[in-house]
Design an enzyme around this catalytic site. Sequence first.
Site: not given
Ligand SMILES: NC(=O)c1ccc[n+]([C@@H]2O[C@H](COP(=O)([O-])OP(=O)(O)OC[C@H]3O[C@@H](n4cnc5c(N)ncnc54)[C@H](OP(=O)(O)O)[C@@H]3O)[C@@H](O)[C@H]2O)c1
Length: 316
Positions: A8, A138
Amino acid sequence: MSSILVIGGTGNIGQHLVTASLKAGHRTAVLVRPTTVASDSDKAKLLNSLEARGVSVVYGDMNNHKSLVAAIKQHGEVVISAVGHGRPEELDGQLKIIEAIKEVGCVKRFVPSEFGCDVEHHVEHTLEPANSMIVTPKLRVRRAIRDAGIPHTIICSYWATGLLFSTLGNSGENGPLSTGVDIFGDENSRAIFVNEKDMSMLTIRAVEDPRTLDKILHVRPPANMRSFGQLVHLLEKKTGKTFERHYVTEPELVKKIQEAPFPLNFQLAMVHSTVAHAGACEHAVDPAVSVEATLLYPDVQFIKVEDCLDGFLPAF
Ligand SMILES: NC(=O)c1ccc[n+]([C@@H]2O[C@H](COP(=O)([O-])OP(=O)(O)OC[C@H]3O[C@@H](n4cnc5c(N)ncnc54)[C@H](OP(=O)(O)O)[C@@H]3O)[C@@H](O)[C@H]2O)c1
């Protein structure tokens, strides 16, 4: 120095984790789906720049067991997942990472995709759709990691500043924030704000730290605990503007969540789980299972809320 595999690493949070791992001098790899490079030119550029900085780009897929096992064997003394919550199969897909880690057998630390509130603490009062989208999966992953006896660290870093500050949880229905802003919760309902760089730097420190083994690391810098009203006050000081405040009571917020379309209902439900109960993020932690980043790493100077807001001032 460990070899760290980020799954990710092209995502919002994952990019910061990759940078923090590189900065700390670890051998760093990202697992990337080949379709991403073919279909998304921005991500292809990002991967090129990461490769130029020394990151190994490994092609595979969390859903392809063989590719996952191969990537972990070669690059994953430490495995960090930052898959997103946007699609139901992403967070639950981490059960496949757990299977792969079990097969490889020598991963010294796994960090699942969390980087938010403590879901065990929030499960009772998080409304839909946030409960099914974030909290429940989670929790399922936490349980599976513990049942499998995988060495792990869970990072609870609460609100990522980059993702909330542009709107302060507002839907835009009142027009630009400078003309009217919804304020959720009262002065006692404080949220915790952590810059993505800090949450990532601490994650990378934690994976090498025996004190965080099989623990939840709470990242709760006291200076960054603010109510939504305090954030608006800060914005007013910085912009010199006066915002019209609309105080949203808990029943009004619940109604908004029930009536709003997706994804606004999800965003509001996350805000609700943070502010509906005073002190929701400030609960005492059980030292048998949790550690506080501010106590473990007293040298860290956290990026302040005030400084994070500066980046968003043009939007107001
Ligand atoms: N604290 C906060 O305010 C906050 C805010 C946002 C998120 N979060 C948390 O942070 C975490 C990450 O969220 P995010 O928003 O950064 O996620 P995101 O931007 O949607 O990125 C998801 C990542 O996972 C990869 N991925 C998805 N399916 C996959 C697969 N089958 N195989 C390999 N890689 C895969 C995606 O790759 P691709 O590039 O190929 O799509 C991308 O790199 C989550 O747990 C979320 O709940 C927290």
